[in-house]
Design a protein around this motif. Structure first.
Motif, short mmCIF file in Angstrom:
data_model
loop_
_atom_site.label_atom_id
_atom_site.label_comp_id
_atom_site.label_asym_id
_atom_site.label_seq_id
_atom_site.Cartn_x
_atom_site.Cartn_y
_atom_site.Cartn_z
N ASP A 118 0.82 -1.21 0.00
CA ASP A 118 0.00 0.00 0.00
C ASP A 118 0.85 1.27 0.00
OD1 ASP A 118 -2.26 -1.53 0.01
OD2 ASP A 118 -3.18 -0.58 1.75
N MET A 172 4.56 0.77 5.65
CA MET A 172 3.46 1.37 4.91
C MET A 172 3.15 2.76 5.46
SD MET A 172 -0.49 0.04 4.67
CE MET A 172 -0.69 0.27 6.45
N GLY A 189 -2.60 4.53 -3.34
CA GLY A 189 -2.18 3.23 -2.84
C GLY A 189 -3.16 2.58 -1.90
N ILE A 190 -4.21 3.31 -1.50
CA ILE A 190 -5.16 2.77 -0.53
C ILE A 190 -5.88 1.55 -1.12
CG2 ILE A 190 -7.25 3.24 0.79
CD1 ILE A 190 -6.39 6.16 0.92
N GLY A 191 -5.79 0.42 -0.42
CA GLY A 191 -6.45 -0.80 -0.88
C GLY A 191 -5.70 -1.57 -1.93
N THR A 192 -4.45 -1.19 -2.24
CA THR A 192 -3.70 -1.91 -3.27
C THR A 192 -3.45 -3.36 -2.89
OG1 THR A 192 -2.58 0.15 -3.90
CG2 THR A 192 -1.59 -1.89 -4.65
#
Length: 296
Positions: free
Chosen positions: A38, A95, A212-215
């Motif tokens: 993320d 992260m 990148g949120i939820g990647t």
């Protein structure tokens, strides 16, 4: 769904295929629950976008972005191997740190690339429409990465990496430096995710801090979808299934969002992901139960 939207979903799905390959290395081969993804995905986007805006050639910027992702993964491995921090916590710490690092790199929440040269614009021509050429270019990159990964995992170093994930005690007994393998595996995993982020930013014309949120969820969803549809222990099929899973996942999402009778909107993306992952987790169990109930 329109023809243009279909090609767009294919392009994004192939880009996330790189993320799926990275997640396959960490979660399936190393058995390391790495949440650095993320952060490394937008890290690749941030580095590539910032360098391109600064005047760098797009290919060089993409290469540096990939190396930056590899460095982030190696730091996660170092936190786990040398400092003995739990694997899940090490990924979470990295992260969180990468969120601030990405802001530092970009100097602002987003960096637009609409007027800047990209790896895609360098190949544009009047012979083929833009929305068709870009997915083909991404397909070439993903295919090259997939076959290179297949080759590497078949080498002695690759076998040592796989042994580290399967049985670290036995691997150490055979003289494998498991700590080094963890660092190398996480570096390779996050390098692929950063490469995906760099291509995603150049494809969409912007690098954003929230991209990148939820990647990691998307990467896991792609791996699970691929494994459910193309179940095999052969490495060549596993990597192909991860890429195909990413493409199918994006196609399912595009179909759901473009189906007017369902009434879903863009903010329902996480809900769609949760439902799809649940379905593909249940499908193998249903298959097994059906096989058990069949008369012998």
């Amino acid at each position: 769904m329109s023809w243009y939207a279909l090609w767009g979903a294919l392009e994004i799905g192939l880009i996330y295929g790189l993320v799926a390959l990275g997640v396959l290395i960490s979660f399936r081969i190393l058995r390391f629950p790495d949440l650095t993804v993320d952060g490394s995905f937008p890290l690749g986007a941030a580095v590539a976008a910032t360098l391109i805006v600064a005047g760098w050639e797009p290919f060089s910027a993409t290469l540096v972005a990939t190396l930056a992702g590899g460095l982030a993964g190696a730091v996660t491995g170092w936190l786990n191997v040398r400092l003995k921090i739990m694997d899940l916590l090490a990924g979470i710490l990295m992260m969180i740190a990468l969120y601030s690092i990405n802001l530092r790199i970009m100097g602002r929440p987003n960096v637009p690339l609409i007027t800047e040269p990209t790896v895609f614009s360098l190949f544009m021509s009047e012979a083929m429409p833009d929305y068709i050429l870009r997915p083909l270019l991404v397909l070439a990159v993903v295919a090259a990465v997939k076959f290179a990964l297949d080759w590497y995992l078949g080498t002695q170093a690759g076998l040592a990496l796989r042994a580290t994930g399967s049985n670290p005690r036995m691997a150490r007994a055979q003289g494998v430096a498991t700590g080094v393998m963890v660092l190398a595996g996480l570096a390779l995993s996050n390098a692929l995710c950063a490469l995906g982020g760099a291509l995603f930013a150049q494809s969409q014309g912007v690098s954003d801090i929230s991209m990148g949120i939820g990647t990691i969820v998307i990467g896991l969803a792609a791996v699970i979808v691929g494994e459910s549809l193309f179940s095999s222990r052969r490495l060549v099929i596993m990597t192909a299934a991860a890429v195909l899973g990413a493409v199918l996942y994006r196609l399912f999402v595009a179909l759901a969002l473009n189906a007017d009778f369902i009434g879903l909107q863009a903010q329902d993306l996480n809900l769609i992901t949760a439902v799809l992952v649940t379905i593909f987790l249940v499908v193998p169990l249903l298959r097994q139960r059906l096989r058990e109930r069949r008369p012998k």
